[in-house]
Every structure is written in C-alpha cells, then in structure tokens.
Design a protein around this motif. Structure first.
Motif, PDB file in Angstrom:
ATOM      1  N   LEU A  55     -17.826  27.929  97.280  1.00 57.43           N
ATOM      2  CA  LEU A  55     -18.704  26.799  97.554  1.00 57.43           C
ATOM      3  C   LEU A  55     -17.941  25.588  98.051  1.00 57.43           C
ATOM      4  O   LEU A  55     -18.534  24.670  98.576  1.00 57.43           O
ATOM      5  N   ASN A  56     -16.643  25.559  97.909  1.00 63.71           N
ATOM      6  CA  ASN A  56     -15.863  24.390  98.314  1.00 63.71           C
ATOM      7  C   ASN A  56     -15.329  24.495  99.743  1.00 63.71           C
ATOM      8  O   ASN A  56     -14.532  23.689 100.152  1.00 63.71           O
ATOM      9  N   LEU A  71     -18.325  23.777  90.705  1.00 68.88           N
ATOM     10  CA  LEU A  71     -18.956  25.006  91.153  1.00 68.88           C
ATOM     11  C   LEU A  71     -18.019  25.688  92.136  1.00 68.88           C
ATOM     12  O   LEU A  71     -17.832  25.215  93.254  1.00 68.88           O
ATOM     13  N   LEU A  72     -17.419  26.782  91.706  1.00 65.54           N
ATOM     14  CA  LEU A  72     -16.424  27.456  92.541  1.00 65.54           C
ATOM     15  C   LEU A  72     -17.057  28.399  93.561  1.00 65.54           C
ATOM     16  O   LEU A  72     -16.583  28.505  94.675  1.00 65.54           O
ATOM     17  N   GLY A  73     -18.088  29.144  93.161  1.00 68.52           N
ATOM     18  CA  GLY A  73     -18.725  30.065  94.095  1.00 68.52           C
ATOM     19  C   GLY A  73     -19.181  31.344  93.439  1.00 68.52           C
ATOM     20  O   GLY A  73     -19.328  31.425  92.218  1.00 68.52           O
ATOM     21  N   ASP A  74     -19.382  32.352  94.284  1.00 63.53           N
ATOM     22  CA  ASP A  74     -19.937  33.635  93.856  1.00 63.53           C
ATOM     23  C   ASP A  74     -18.957  34.770  94.110  1.00 63.53           C
ATOM     24  O   ASP A  74     -18.289  34.794  95.141  1.00 63.53           O
ATOM     25  N   LEU A 108     -11.827  32.485  95.651  1.00 61.53           N
ATOM     26  CA  LEU A 108     -12.538  31.227  95.422  1.00 61.53           C
ATOM     27  C   LEU A 108     -11.581  30.058  95.289  1.00 61.53           C
ATOM     28  O   LEU A 108     -11.920  28.921  95.623  1.00 61.53           O
ATOM     29  N   MET A 109     -10.370  30.334  94.801  1.00 63.61           N
ATOM     30  CA  MET A 109      -9.353  29.297  94.632  1.00 63.61           C
ATOM     31  C   MET A 109      -8.571  29.031  95.918  1.00 63.61           C
ATOM     32  O   MET A 109      -7.661  28.210  95.937  1.00 63.61           O
ATOM     33  N   GLY A 110      -8.899  29.766  96.986  1.00 60.76           N
ATOM     34  CA  GLY A 110      -8.260  29.513  98.275  1.00 60.76           C
ATOM     35  C   GLY A 110      -7.191  30.508  98.682  1.00 60.76           C
ATOM     36  O   GLY A 110      -6.601  30.396  99.747  1.00 60.76           O
ATOM     37  N   TYR A 111      -6.915  31.489  97.844  1.00 65.80           N
ATOM     38  CA  TYR A 111      -5.934  32.515  98.198  1.00 65.80           C
ATOM     39  C   TYR A 111      -6.558  33.509  99.172  1.00 65.80           C
ATOM     40  O   TYR A 111      -7.765  33.722  99.165  1.00 65.80           O
ATOM     41  N   GLU A 121       1.778  36.838  97.958  1.00 65.19           N
ATOM     42  CA  GLU A 121       1.505  35.733  97.046  1.00 65.19           C
ATOM     43  C   GLU A 121       0.256  36.021  96.208  1.00 65.19           C
ATOM     44  O   GLU A 121       0.246  35.788  94.991  1.00 65.19           O
ATOM     45  N   MET A 122      -0.769  36.554  96.840  1.00 67.60           N
ATOM     46  CA  MET A 122      -1.997  36.862  96.107  1.00 67.60           C
ATOM     47  C   MET A 122      -1.756  37.963  95.082  1.00 67.60           C
ATOM     48  O   MET A 122      -2.239  37.876  93.952  1.00 67.60           O
ATOM     49  N   ARG A 123      -1.021  39.002  95.452  1.00 67.35           N
ATOM     50  CA  ARG A 123      -0.708  40.087  94.509  1.00 67.35           C
ATOM     51  C   ARG A 123       0.066  39.552  93.306  1.00 67.35           C
ATOM     52  O   ARG A 123      -0.171  39.954  92.167  1.00 67.35           O
ATOM     53  N   LYS A 124       0.992  38.628  93.571  1.00 73.81           N
ATOM     54  CA  LYS A 124       1.774  38.021  92.484  1.00 73.81           C
ATOM     55  C   LYS A 124       0.848  37.276  91.527  1.00 73.81           C
ATOM     56  O   LYS A 124       0.958  37.410  90.301  1.00 73.81           O
TER      57      LYS A 124
END
Length: 138
Positions: A55-56, A71-74, A108-111, A121-124
C-alpha cells in the motif's frame, strides 16, 4: 495455518521495528485465483506461490484523525502451490507457509529479487526471520 501466519508476521514486525499498529492482510487461495490475480496485475499468465500488494507504493492520503496505523498491504498465498512446493522441497506445510509469508512480507517492506544482488539480499533476510523462528534450512 492462521497461527503460523500470525507468528511469522509478529516476529517479522519485531525484527523490523514495526509498531503494534502495523497491519498486513493475508489471504489464502487456490491456484485458479492466484493465476487470475497474477495475470490481471502482473501480466504473467500462470499461477504463482505468493503475491504481495504494497500500500505504500503510491501516494496515499494521510489520515489525521484516529489511531496511527501502518497499513503495509496484502499478501496472497496459493495453498495449492504451497502444498506442492512443501513436498518438492521436503519441507513441512508449516515451514513452507512461513517461508511464503515472510517472502510476501519482505516485498511489502520494499525488498525484491529482480537482480542477483537483490535476490541474495532478500534470501538473507528470509533466513534471518526463519532462523529467529527456528525454521531455517539447516
């Protein structure tokens, strides 16, 4: 399944310093539903395991009155694909659900995982949360 999702998201919120007011919606569905969503929103004509809708990403109006919520999202997870992948990777259903939940949360956090560096980075980050839950690969 609900308890696993709740536990994963609570641990992730704690690790990423989110407030108690942070909110994520999680829906479990079948392959047909996630296929349609993937086609309609990503223009990818096949089912997938998890989709995230942050949502951001756009400009949201600021709400002045009422409690402050983040509200982070779905997150949408296909139980059909989750079940197949758990069997394929030799994971329990709980471990695969935890993985897909944290994967969706990180989106949702931007990764993302568009490049090899982003993917690493995401796997870590996925492993950090899974390890904190005692669900790492080892």
């Amino acid at each position: 399944m609900e308890e696993t999702v709740r536990t994963v998201l609570q641990k992730a919120a704690e690790l990423y310093g989110l407030s108690q007011a942070a909110e994520v919606s999680v829906a479990l569905c079948d392959d047909a539903t996630i296929h349609q969503l993937n086609r309609d929103f990503r223009k990818v004509d096949r089912p997938t395991d998890v989709l995230s809708f942050a949502l951001n990403e756009g400009e949201e109006p600021e709400i002045v009155d009422g409690p402050a919520e983040e509200l982070l999202g779905d997150i949408i997870i296909s139980v059909d694909t989750l079940t197949r992948q758990a069997e394929e990777y030799g994971h329990s259903l709980e471990r695969e659900l935890a993985y897909l939940t944290i994967h969706g949360f990180l989106h949702l956090m931007g990764y993302d995982h568009e490049t090899e560096d982003d993917k690493l980075e995401m796997r870590k980050e996925e492993e950090v949360v899974l390890s904190a839950l005692g669900m790492n690969r080892s």
